[in-house]
Write an enzyme that holds these catalytic residues in place. Structure first.
Site, PDB file in Angstrom:
ATOM      1  N   CYS A 161      49.282 -25.169   4.984  1.00  0.00           N
ATOM      2  CA  CYS A 161      49.845 -23.969   6.037  1.00  0.00           C
ATOM      3  C   CYS A 161      49.587 -23.952   7.312  1.00  0.00           C
ATOM      4  CB  CYS A 161      49.581 -22.614   5.589  1.00  0.00           C
ATOM      5  SG  CYS A 161      50.720 -22.913   3.804  1.00  0.00           S
ATOM      6  N   HIS A 302      48.943 -14.365   9.584  1.00  0.00           N
ATOM      7  CA  HIS A 302      49.552 -14.833   8.886  1.00  0.00           C
ATOM      8  C   HIS A 302      50.688 -14.757   8.022  1.00  0.00           C
ATOM      9  CE1 HIS A 302      49.934 -18.755   6.905  1.00  0.00           C
ATOM     10  NE2 HIS A 302      50.098 -18.307   5.521  1.00  0.00           N
ATOM     11  N   GLU A 313      44.098 -11.282   3.643  1.00  0.00           N
ATOM     12  CA  GLU A 313      43.926 -11.126   4.846  1.00  0.00           C
ATOM     13  C   GLU A 313      43.733 -10.074   6.078  1.00  0.00           C
ATOM     14  OE1 GLU A 313      46.309 -13.082   8.653  1.00  0.00           O
ATOM     15  OE2 GLU A 313      47.531 -12.585   7.824  1.00  0.00           O
ATOM     16  N   LYS A 334      57.144 -14.388   9.650  1.00  0.00           N
ATOM     17  CA  LYS A 334      57.665 -15.115   8.814  1.00  0.00           C
ATOM     18  C   LYS A 334      58.366 -13.767   8.462  1.00  0.00           C
ATOM     19  CE  LYS A 334      53.428 -17.634   6.981  1.00  0.00           C
ATOM     20  NZ  LYS A 334      53.008 -17.462   8.428  1.00  0.00           N
ATOM     21  N   HIS A 339      58.652 -18.644   5.623  1.00  0.00           N
ATOM     22  CA  HIS A 339      57.254 -19.383   5.852  1.00  0.00           C
ATOM     23  C   HIS A 339      57.628 -20.768   5.868  1.00  0.00           C
ATOM     24  CE1 HIS A 339      53.224 -20.669   5.342  1.00  0.00           C
ATOM     25  NE2 HIS A 339      53.287 -19.934   4.179  1.00  0.00           N
ATOM     26  N   PHE A 398      47.562 -22.391   1.253  1.00  0.00           N
ATOM     27  CA  PHE A 398      47.202 -23.463   0.009  1.00  0.00           C
ATOM     28  C   PHE A 398      45.618 -23.873  -0.116  1.00  0.00           C
ATOM     29  CE2 PHE A 398      51.225 -23.963  -1.623  1.00  0.00           C
ATOM     30  CZ  PHE A 398      51.333 -22.720  -2.149  1.00  0.00           C
TER      31      PHE A 398
END
Length: 412
Positions: A161, A302, A313, A334, A339, A398
């Site tokens: 990501c 994010h 976050e 998003k 995403h 990830f």
């Protein structure tokens, strides 16, 4: 310096169409129609509707090139046009100092999936002659470099990501180090395919509650969020040294001023609860830009809409901004575009740059009841006018990856 921008997004094809949709809080999430999803737990995604690869590829090429590459070519073409830069006509020495750096999490995986389907289920003779090279991640930047005759470094960075954030940071550093004068850089991903969707469903990281009401499905920081919506798209930028931009009288959006990246070395999918390493990535970006936390006017969050990521976050932002954190406005695009995996950072940067340009902060939509553990100013549901001089763009993903960029207005 950033002198051009292009966007191919689920809620708008073209930079200004994307920004109009983001400003107004328009969602690009819909029910998936490219294949049968009737037996999938998640049946929605943020696909780019009505995108025809033939706008950048002729009919014969289109079947040999992944969708992600066509999206990237379209966004890169717009970015160069926006910068009023005819790259293909530049002298050879300038094209040798013109890089292409692309961030993509899955690259040609969707194309590879289709080639396997063709081979095993349909007719092996229908497999593309370019099945192997076109499915290779590095082909995306090669296609852009070949299209515009760019002879500088041609790199694809694939770090999940954070891919496009890392790609933009790498491009900035190539210019800083004097290796190149210019770069076309950004991110692209196209991961909406039957097997890929099935794999994400197995991970249980996507929402399953909003199949009948897709536009409400992506719900970052909401108390009732239950996972992200898979997205796709491409966002690209022209980066130039100040000297190169001035030499041709370029209009400058902003300065790409800082980059930071860390790895928690914790887990394939999960984030550590402390938020320490995502915070350190943001702090490194601020230090690289010589910007103090109190100078940041906006954070491109994010904001995936998973229970874990949004909570952590929030903790990371609090580590960076301390007592000021609840008063620093930030939002997650998003909520409107799903995403887009490795293109996430580029999408957030595009929104931040346009916020700087227009003095308007985009919203986080679908925020009906905000999670008390996500108690930041995430600009709920409606955007607002506000002066923006400096923005921080955050990414995490990830493999314990974290990355951040800092951009600031250039008024010189």
């Amino acid at each position: 310096m950033i002198s051009g921008m292009g966007a191919v997004a689920p809620n708008g094809i073209g930079r200004e169409a994307f920004w109009k949709a983001v400003r107004s809080g328009t969602s690009g999430v819909r029910r998936i129609t490219r294949f049968d999803v009737s037996d999938y737990p998640t049946q929605i995604a943020a696909e780019v509707p009505d995108f025809d690869p033939r706008i950048v590829l002729d009919g014969r090429e289109a079947r040999h090139v992944p969708r992600v590459t066509a999206l990237a070519l379209a966004a890169a073409t717009e970015a160069l046009a926006d910068a009023q830069l005819d790259a293909a006509s530049l002298p050879l020495e300038q094209r040798r100092r013109f890089a292409c750096v692309v961030g993509s999490g899955s690259a040609g995986l969707e194309f590879a999936e289709e080639q396997f389907r063709q081979y095993y289920l349909l007719d092996p003779k229908g497999v593309s002659l370019y099945a192997i090279p076109s499915a290779t991640p590095g082909s995306i930047s090669s296609e852009i470099s070949m299209r515009f005759g760019l002879r500088g470094p041609s790199h694809v960075i694939t770090t999940g990501c954070t891919s496009s954030t890392d790609a933009l940071g790498h491009a900035m550093e190539l210019i800083r180090w004097g290796r190149v004068e210019r770069a076309i850089a950004g991110g692209a991903d196209a991961t909406v395919g039957p097997a890929i969707l099935r794999g994400f469903c197995l991970l249980k990281v996507m929402t399953t509650r909003w199949n009948q009401d897709p536009a409400r499905g992506s719900r970052p920081f909401s108390a009732d969020r239950d996972g992200f919506v898979l997205g796709e798209g491409a966002w690209f930028f022209v980066l130039e040294s100040l000297e190169a931009a001035r030499a041709r009288g370029a209009r400058i959006y902003a300065e790409l001023a800082g980059y930071g990246a860390t790895c928690e070395a914790f887990h394939r999918v999960r984030l550590a609860e402390s938020g320490e390493e995502p915070a350190r990535a943001m702090q490194l970006a601020l230090e690289d830009a010589a910007v103090r936390p109190e100078e940041v006017d906006y954070v491109a969050l994010h904001g995936t809409a998973t229970v874990l990521n949004d909570r952590i976050e929030t903790r990371a932002v609090k580590r960076v901004f301390g007592a000021r954190a609840p008063r620093v406005p930030g939002s997650s695009v998003k909520s409107m575009i799903g995403h887009p995996q490795g293109a996430s950072g580029a999408a957030g940067l595009a929104a931040a740059l346009l916020a700087l340009r227009d003095g308007f902060l985009p919203p986080t939509i679908n925020l009906e009841v905000q999670d008390p553990e996500c108690d930041l100013d995430v600009i709920p549901n409606e955007g607002r006018p506000a002066p923006v001089t400096t923005a921080l763009c955050n990414c995490l993903g990830f493999g314990s990856k974290n990355a951040a960029l800092v951009v600031r207005r250039w008024d010189a």
